[in-house]
Design an enzyme around this catalytic site. Sequence first.
Site, short mmCIF file in Angstrom:
data_model
loop_
_atom_site.label_atom_id
_atom_site.label_comp_id
_atom_site.label_asym_id
_atom_site.label_seq_id
_atom_site.Cartn_x
_atom_site.Cartn_y
_atom_site.Cartn_z
N LYS A 32 2.20 -0.58 -3.19
CA LYS A 32 2.77 0.69 -3.11
C LYS A 32 3.53 1.23 -4.26
O LYS A 32 3.27 2.36 -4.89
CB LYS A 32 3.07 0.99 -1.82
CG LYS A 32 4.81 0.57 -1.68
CD LYS A 32 5.16 0.99 -0.38
CE LYS A 32 6.85 0.60 -0.28
NZ LYS A 32 7.60 1.08 -1.37
N THR A 33 4.62 0.34 -4.73
CA THR A 33 5.38 0.83 -5.78
C THR A 33 4.68 1.34 -7.08
O THR A 33 5.01 2.19 -7.67
CB THR A 33 6.60 0.02 -5.86
OG1 THR A 33 7.23 -0.20 -4.76
CG2 THR A 33 7.75 0.65 -6.97
N ASP A 221 8.74 8.30 -1.54
CA ASP A 221 8.12 6.93 -1.11
C ASP A 221 8.70 6.45 0.50
O ASP A 221 9.60 7.19 0.74
CB ASP A 221 9.03 6.04 -2.15
CG ASP A 221 8.68 4.61 -1.88
OD1 ASP A 221 7.61 3.97 -1.19
OD2 ASP A 221 9.25 3.56 -2.54
N GLU A 222 8.33 5.55 0.95
CA GLU A 222 8.70 5.19 2.29
C GLU A 222 8.59 6.16 3.46
O GLU A 222 9.57 6.45 4.04
CB GLU A 222 9.89 4.39 2.42
CG GLU A 222 10.16 3.12 1.36
CD GLU A 222 9.52 2.04 1.83
OE1 GLU A 222 8.86 2.13 3.03
OE2 GLU A 222 9.52 0.90 1.21
N GLN A 258 5.75 -0.40 9.71
CA GLN A 258 6.92 -0.77 9.07
C GLN A 258 8.07 0.31 9.36
O GLN A 258 9.02 0.10 8.67
CB GLN A 258 6.93 -1.19 7.44
CG GLN A 258 5.97 -2.14 7.23
CD GLN A 258 6.00 -2.69 5.79
OE1 GLN A 258 6.85 -3.19 5.20
NE2 GLN A 258 4.93 -2.36 4.89
N ARG A 608 7.28 -10.69 5.53
CA ARG A 608 8.12 -11.00 4.08
C ARG A 608 7.64 -12.21 3.53
O ARG A 608 8.06 -12.31 2.53
CB ARG A 608 9.53 -11.21 4.80
CG ARG A 608 10.17 -9.71 5.35
CD ARG A 608 9.93 -8.68 4.60
NE ARG A 608 8.83 -8.02 5.04
CZ ARG A 608 8.21 -6.70 4.19
NH1 ARG A 608 8.64 -6.61 2.94
NH2 ARG A 608 7.03 -6.23 4.80
#
Length: 646
Positions: A32-33, A221-222, A258, A608
């Site tokens: 995504k980044t 973002d997020e 998330q 993770r």
Amino acid sequence: MDALSNVNEAQRAAITAPIGPVLVRAGAGSGKTRVLTLRIAYLIEQHRVKPDAILALTFTNKAAKEMRERLRQQLGRGVRGLMTGTFHAVCARLLREEIGGRIGSYTGAFSIYAADEQLQLATDALANTTERPPVLIEADEVLRRISRAKSRMLTPRLMARLSPDPVDRFVAGCYRRYQRALEQANALDFDDLILLTHRLWHEHHDVLEACQARWRHVLVDEYQDTDPSQHALVELLTRPGGANAQTRSLFVVGDGMQSIYGFRNADHSIITRFAHDFPEAQVIELQTNYRSRQPILDAAYAVIRHSRSVAPMNLQAARKVLPGDRCLLINEAKNGREEAEQIARTISELQQQGRPLREMAILYRTRHMSRPLETALRHARLSYAVRGSVGFYDRAVIRDALAFLRVINNPADNLSFNRIANVPPRGLGAQALARLTDVARHAGLSLVASLSHPEAQKSLSPKAAEGARRLASLFARWQRMAEGTTPPDHLLADVLEQSGYMTALEQRFSPEELPEARAHLQELMLAAEEHTDLRSLLQEIALLTSADTGDEDRDQVQLLTIHAAKGLEWPFVFVTGLEEKTLPHERSMGSSDGIEEERRLCYVALTRAGERLYLSWTPGRNRGQQLKPSRFLDEIIAYGRERGNR
């Protein structure tokens, strides 16, 4: 764009989507980044958008820095003028420029109060109430409810009027006194940075229209971590009309699976409602995971597929499982000590196989669970770092030094003044401060200004009066230096020496502790060297999250809570405490919303891991109580059986 040749089809669709509202549902490890960064590059290179017309909002300073670095690599100098930063940092900068004369009595020199200072104001507000609370309530709960009200954009009056909860109606009175104290100190808390920016835009259309004209393209973002006030800010900035008459360019990236920060007022339903709030929106899903092996993703899906609040995605791994690889292992232990010893042995074996310790992390639900893990790792002589403990800027000597600087920058900051008025001792103890407070209140002055007031000098003892005169002279000196050309590090050095603080350290700390205290202050001096003025130094420090412990360059096992692990990854991850009342936590088991967030938290923990995921549980974690395996562990095992895995 050459970079588009190295992305998958879904990523390319997101990067090149037509300008308008776009939601990218980006699963864990889906890049995504990279997509967000390339979207910005695409706007600049293909749509000829000027960098200063772009606003990119993040939730951490680390994410903002990473985005800027990637853009510099992609565009070089072509990124100049682009605004990237956290919601709070961008809002703080805007309020510095615009709040004066527009909202209450605030000026652009406002302080940003940290958690302990907010708690002190909440304590005072609770102590000064004449109303009897419906239940016994502590100041930290008052502060939590005030923060929740602010995140929902409720004033004290609206909180009292709209909440059906009698405790909330009581807290509304504390909220009113708390907010009044903030304004009198020319100070904001973190929630105010968002709330007052929205108020500024809502009440002063010229400021809103100027921002809309400046930032025609907004990226976030997020997005699953937004609260209602942040969402309202984004909606208002991108609302059609004025500078946005044709179309609103809004590009958000997030993953509802998330969303784990409900305790910080994040509302996972905001990202779920995006298509409803923006009917013309395009929704694109990124389902290819570049981090984890498929058995790990299957375990995560086994948990999240039972979610009732978010639409689960079944991620597909780009990395293949090699023959003989065991990617998922489940262990049962008698108690927490045995669990920790099993983990330490496994880590030792991995190290003997040539894997560095920095590739391994141990995750747990609550901080206290680190104790047996630390003991086991220490006995096994394995180097480790506990992340998320007391940060650099939370240390007492640093808070003292910063309190001096904050009063120099903002003389109305009485809370910071109270911290250092008698540090080192100069006769201004509790009794003298009470007298100064009375003089300041009656004369309408700050505590700094009251130091040299004739009435204060009369009411103080000779020693206190002399201490007050000396301190007033020092603050006058330091304010002249700050307003002149004195660099912040030189100002800080003068403050520490002239105040007597450095000399007093020898009485305050033992010979063993003294070098460390001095080293902390020297490190703060180095931080000050990076700034040209005091205000920018204080703002950056106020907006920084607590620093991690340990040195990331050292070869160490990482120990941290699952919440702190969000956004991080390691080849080998140990998730401990997979039993009922631990994960899910017992405090969350009384409501469906609580269980839903615990489910998402477990999903974050599992995703993770890259190469191998170790899950462990014990029935004997709590003395005198037999625990059952976590429902999430049962779901993972059941899903494996469905798929024929043993």
